[in-house]
Enzyme design. Sequence first.
Site, mmCIF file in Angstrom:
data_model
loop_
_atom_site.group_PDB
_atom_site.id
_atom_site.type_symbol
_atom_site.label_atom_id
_atom_site.label_comp_id
_atom_site.label_asym_id
_atom_site.label_seq_id
_atom_site.Cartn_x
_atom_site.Cartn_y
_atom_site.Cartn_z
ATOM 1 N N GLY A 47 92.959 73.739 68.347
ATOM 2 C CA GLY A 47 92.909 73.757 66.872
ATOM 3 C C GLY A 47 92.851 72.339 66.318
ATOM 4 C CD GLU A 106 73.639 59.305 89.061
ATOM 5 O OE1 GLU A 106 73.154 60.014 89.944
ATOM 6 O OE2 GLU A 106 74.629 58.582 89.225
HETATM 7 C C1 LIG Z 1 76.955 55.741 79.966
HETATM 8 C C2 LIG Z 1 75.635 55.627 80.641
HETATM 9 C C3 LIG Z 1 75.561 55.065 81.914
HETATM 10 C C4 LIG Z 1 74.320 54.904 82.539
HETATM 11 N N1 LIG Z 1 74.268 54.266 83.752
HETATM 12 C C5 LIG Z 1 73.045 53.961 84.278
HETATM 13 C C6 LIG Z 1 72.949 53.134 85.439
HETATM 14 O O1 LIG Z 1 73.959 52.704 86.007
HETATM 15 N N2 LIG Z 1 71.713 52.820 85.894
HETATM 16 C C7 LIG Z 1 70.560 53.260 85.306
HETATM 17 O O2 LIG Z 1 69.482 52.940 85.780
HETATM 18 N N3 LIG Z 1 70.624 54.044 84.193
HETATM 19 C C8 LIG Z 1 71.843 54.394 83.674
HETATM 20 N N4 LIG Z 1 71.913 55.174 82.527
HETATM 21 C C9 LIG Z 1 70.672 55.604 81.885
HETATM 22 C C10 LIG Z 1 70.439 57.116 81.950
HETATM 23 O O3 LIG Z 1 70.080 57.493 83.245
HETATM 24 C C11 LIG Z 1 69.369 57.424 80.891
HETATM 25 O O4 LIG Z 1 69.992 57.304 79.624
HETATM 26 C C12 LIG Z 1 68.791 58.821 81.058
HETATM 27 O O5 LIG Z 1 68.010 58.885 82.219
HETATM 28 C C13 LIG Z 1 67.929 59.228 79.850
HETATM 29 O O6 LIG Z 1 67.017 58.235 79.496
HETATM 30 P P1 LIG Z 1 66.905 57.772 77.959
HETATM 31 O O7 LIG Z 1 68.278 57.482 77.505
HETATM 32 O O8 LIG Z 1 65.900 56.687 77.863
HETATM 33 O O9 LIG Z 1 66.399 59.056 77.186
HETATM 34 P P2 LIG Z 1 64.866 59.516 77.007
HETATM 35 O O10 LIG Z 1 64.188 59.515 78.329
HETATM 36 O O11 LIG Z 1 64.243 58.729 75.914
HETATM 37 O O12 LIG Z 1 65.043 61.017 76.541
HETATM 38 C C14 LIG Z 1 65.277 61.393 75.186
HETATM 39 C C15 LIG Z 1 65.232 62.926 75.110
HETATM 40 O O13 LIG Z 1 63.929 63.385 75.481
HETATM 41 C C16 LIG Z 1 64.054 64.335 76.538
HETATM 42 N N5 LIG Z 1 62.884 64.237 77.425
HETATM 43 C C17 LIG Z 1 62.342 63.123 77.979
HETATM 44 N N6 LIG Z 1 61.304 63.454 78.763
HETATM 45 C C18 LIG Z 1 61.201 64.807 78.743
HETATM 46 C C19 LIG Z 1 60.337 65.760 79.362
HETATM 47 N N7 LIG Z 1 59.368 65.389 80.202
HETATM 48 N N8 LIG Z 1 60.521 67.068 79.089
HETATM 49 C C20 LIG Z 1 61.525 67.477 78.239
HETATM 50 N N9 LIG Z 1 62.357 66.618 77.629
HETATM 51 C C21 LIG Z 1 62.212 65.307 77.877
HETATM 52 C C22 LIG Z 1 65.333 63.951 77.267
HETATM 53 O O14 LIG Z 1 65.825 65.028 78.020
HETATM 54 C C23 LIG Z 1 66.221 63.596 76.081
HETATM 55 O O15 LIG Z 1 66.746 64.763 75.512
HETATM 56 C C24 LIG Z 1 73.139 55.358 81.892
HETATM 57 C C25 LIG Z 1 73.231 55.955 80.623
HETATM 58 C C26 LIG Z 1 74.438 56.063 79.999
HETATM 59 C C27 LIG Z 1 74.466 56.647 78.605
#
Ligand SMILES: Cc1cc2nc3c(=O)[nH]c(=O)nc-3n(C[C@H](O)[C@H](O)[C@H](O)COP(=O)(O)OP(=O)(O)OC[C@H]3O[C@@H](n4cnc5c(N)ncnc54)[C@H](O)[C@@H]3O)c2cc1C
Length: 379
Positions: A339, A363
């Site tokens: 709540g 990931e």
């Molecule tokens: C706290 C944290 C720790 C992290 N640690 C690491 C790390 O140590 N090393 C590293 O390399 N990265 C790391 N990341 C990065 C993480 O892996 C990415 O944020 C993630 O892969 C998504 O990429 P983006 O944020 O650019 O989102 P985007 O790729 O821009 O996606 C935006 C939206 O579009 C959707 N989307 C994109 N493409 C498609 C598709 N083909 N079909 C349907 N939907 C789609 C996604 O699902 C999402 O909803 C970290 C992120 C965070 C927040």
Amino acid sequence: MEFKLTENQRMIADMVRDFGAKNIKPKMREWDDTQEFPVEVFKQLGELGLMGVLVPTEYGGSGFSYLEYVTAIAELSKIDGSIGLSMAAHNSLCTGHILQFGNEEQKKKYLPKLATAEWIGAWGLTEPNTGSDAGNMRTVAVQDGDHWVINGAKNFITHGKSGNVAVVIVRTGEVGDSHGMTAFVIEKGTEGFSAGRKEDKLGMRASETTELIFQDCRVHKDQILGNVGEGFIQAMKVLDGGRISIAALSLGIAQGAFEAALAYSQERSQFNKPISSFQGIAFKLADMATEVEAASLLTYQAADMKNRGLNVNKESAMAKLYASEVSVRVANEAVQIFGGYGFTKDYPAEKYYRDAKLCTIGEGTSEIQKLVISRAILK
Ligand SMILES: Cc1cc2nc3c(=O)[nH]c(=O)nc-3n(C[C@H](O)[C@H](O)[C@H](O)COP(=O)(O)OP(=O)(O)OC[C@H]3O[C@@H](n4cnc5c(N)ncnc54)[C@H](O)[C@@H]3O)c2cc1C
């Protein structure tokens, strides 16, 4: 099929619970408020063998299997998801990449330091403009004799600032060529390699997330992991294992949120009865318990398959997809059961709720897991 914990798993679960009660619980609120990355906790986890869980003993690790690994991350994440996330990223990504693809010299040089947490590891794939579409990355390495010169930036990198060593995947060929990327292992202090901005995050606030910047950063060809052109394929394989650890992280957060809500529902009275006696609350608890159990089965199934050397591309994506979505749903219901108190920082529900959301993003987002699963079942 065995559905019970092994002796090792029970021992690890007890050890993590004790450690967490003494060294994490008393300070986790403060770390969350101030976004402090508590390096000393990871050094202690290193002493317990939890920073090199999968690293063979000959390289200074614990030599455990994925079953013990899942148990350790889940137990840690029941207490604090951000400590679980950092432990998972260190073990699966940086250390895991060197373990899988490093040569003997590289393994001897880096694994003992990483497995004991003398060094913290980072792993850089994501860039500001290429997250899900990582294969389109723009950070580039150009060959110059025995060296490569790297320019560009990675973002959202766990331990980007505090990491002593990073594995980074950069472009060495044409954009759009999955064989046009290469993995390098780069030590902190290398000229032209620095950390940029630290992110101010919704959750997982004790896990450090920063940019990595490369400005004419010269690295010797001996710093390449495997061969030129293999970086992207290596990264996808590393993520197949890494996703099991994010499933374990999600599972731990879901279990923690469920247990907190279950206990609270029996303590809190309204209308002169514990709120657990109302079917509206009891059915929520039943759904939460069932989903947590199913997430656990998928996660341990993927871990078991990985131990047996099977391809876990689909199963790790399924475990990660399901467990992370369950984590968000269960944490959401936990806030509801608490709540108004669930909306305050006096109770644990709001932190589980904030931390859980990362699990559906890091990931590979849930949408990307569906892409992986659908490709596997439609081929
Ligand atoms: C706290 C944290 C720790 C992290 N640690 C690491 C790390 O140590 N090393 C590293 O390399 N990265 C790391 N990341 C990065 C993480 O892996 C990415 O944020 C993630 O892969 C998504 O990429 P983006 O944020 O650019 O989102 P985007 O790729 O821009 O996606 C935006 C939206 O579009 C959707 N989307 C994109 N493409 C498609 C598709 N083909 N079909 C349907 N939907 C789609 C996604 O699902 C999402 O909803 C970290 C992120 C965070 C927040």
